[in-house]
Scaffold this motif. Structure first.
Motif, short mmCIF file in Angstrom:
data_model
loop_
_atom_site.label_atom_id
_atom_site.label_comp_id
_atom_site.label_asym_id
_atom_site.label_seq_id
_atom_site.Cartn_x
_atom_site.Cartn_y
_atom_site.Cartn_z
N PHE A 149 27.50 -60.93 -43.67
CA PHE A 149 26.24 -61.57 -44.16
C PHE A 149 26.30 -63.08 -44.45
N TRP A 150 27.22 -63.27 -44.82
CA TRP A 150 27.87 -64.86 -45.33
C TRP A 150 27.82 -65.46 -43.93
N GLU A 151 28.37 -65.01 -43.17
CA GLU A 151 28.46 -65.62 -41.62
C GLU A 151 27.05 -65.99 -41.11
N THR A 152 26.32 -64.94 -41.29
CA THR A 152 24.85 -65.12 -40.96
C THR A 152 24.22 -66.24 -41.71
N VAL A 153 24.42 -66.19 -43.03
CA VAL A 153 23.93 -67.08 -43.86
C VAL A 153 24.00 -68.50 -43.32
#
Length: 222
Positions: free
Chosen positions: A17-21
């Motif tokens: 998720f943080w990679e996507t953000v």
């Protein structure tokens, strides 16, 4: 169903998720940095613009349209040499930012150009009659008046980038898309795919809501 969501998998989902953000945030920022001057230039050189130049407008507009019309999955593959040159790799979160930025720039440029078209031409003419330079017209008239529309355009760009970032997972771009493909599809875990889709929907909704709120604030302040 839920027993498959081990602590390790949950931690992996959080990291994804943080990679996507990060991908969406960095590519959105860089895309806006590219798209803003492009959009301003397209408006200034358009018919009736302050720097009207039909041929320059067509040339830049054609380049912008060429990138916009290229399917993102093809763009991902086509720019792999550039991606490797800039990041040293063709896979991973950092590598995915390159094609995402190239897709976001022209997309944002057209939305920003459309916002600038909505500015009352009378305001521009009034500024010109008072001897304002082109830079003054851009910085003190066009951009301030079009700011709510520009923010709305950037919001749309970020939402689109979220979908593109998921697509980047098809070639190991990292993020939720990569997680959904590797675990949800390749390992036959449909519940993981379902959770990834729900998280992406919630993320997009949060982006759109934040953008709409900011547009309302700017419009009210104006």
């Amino acid at each position: 169903m839920f027993e498959r969501f081990t602590a390790e998998l949950l931690a992996l989902m959080l990291d994804s998720f943080w990679e996507t953000v990060l991908m969406v945030g960095i590519a959105g920022l860089l895309g806006t940095v590219i798209g803003l001057p492009l959009g301003v230039y397209l408006r200034l050189t358009d018919r009736g613009g302050v720097l009207e130049n039909r041929w320059a407008n067509r040339l830049v507009g054609t380049l912008v349209n060429a990138v916009r019309s290229t399917p993102f999955i093809i763009l991902l593959v086509a720019v792999i040499p550039l991606t490797r040159l800039l990041t040293g790799s063709s896979i991973g979160t950092a590598a995915a930012v390159v094609p995402l930025t190239l897709a976001a720039g022209p997309f944002a440029a057209r939305l920003i150009e459309a916002s600038l078209r909505e500015v009352d031409e009378g305001l521009v003419e009034a500024a010109q009659s008072m001897g304002a330079t082109t830079w003054q017209i851009v910085l003190k008239v066009l951009l301030p008046e079009a700011l709510p529309g520009i923010v709305a355009g950037v919001t749309i760009t970020l939402v689109s980038l979220t979908g593109y970032s998921a697509m980047a997972g098809a070639i190991g771009g990292g993020g939720l898309g990569d997680l959904g493909i590797r675990y949800g599809y390749q390992r036959f875990l449909p519940e993981v795919m379902a959770v990834v889709v729900v998280v992406l929907i919630l993320f997009v909704q949060a982006l759109q809501s934040a953008g709409d709120w900011l547009v309302r604030r700017l419009a009210h302040r104006g």
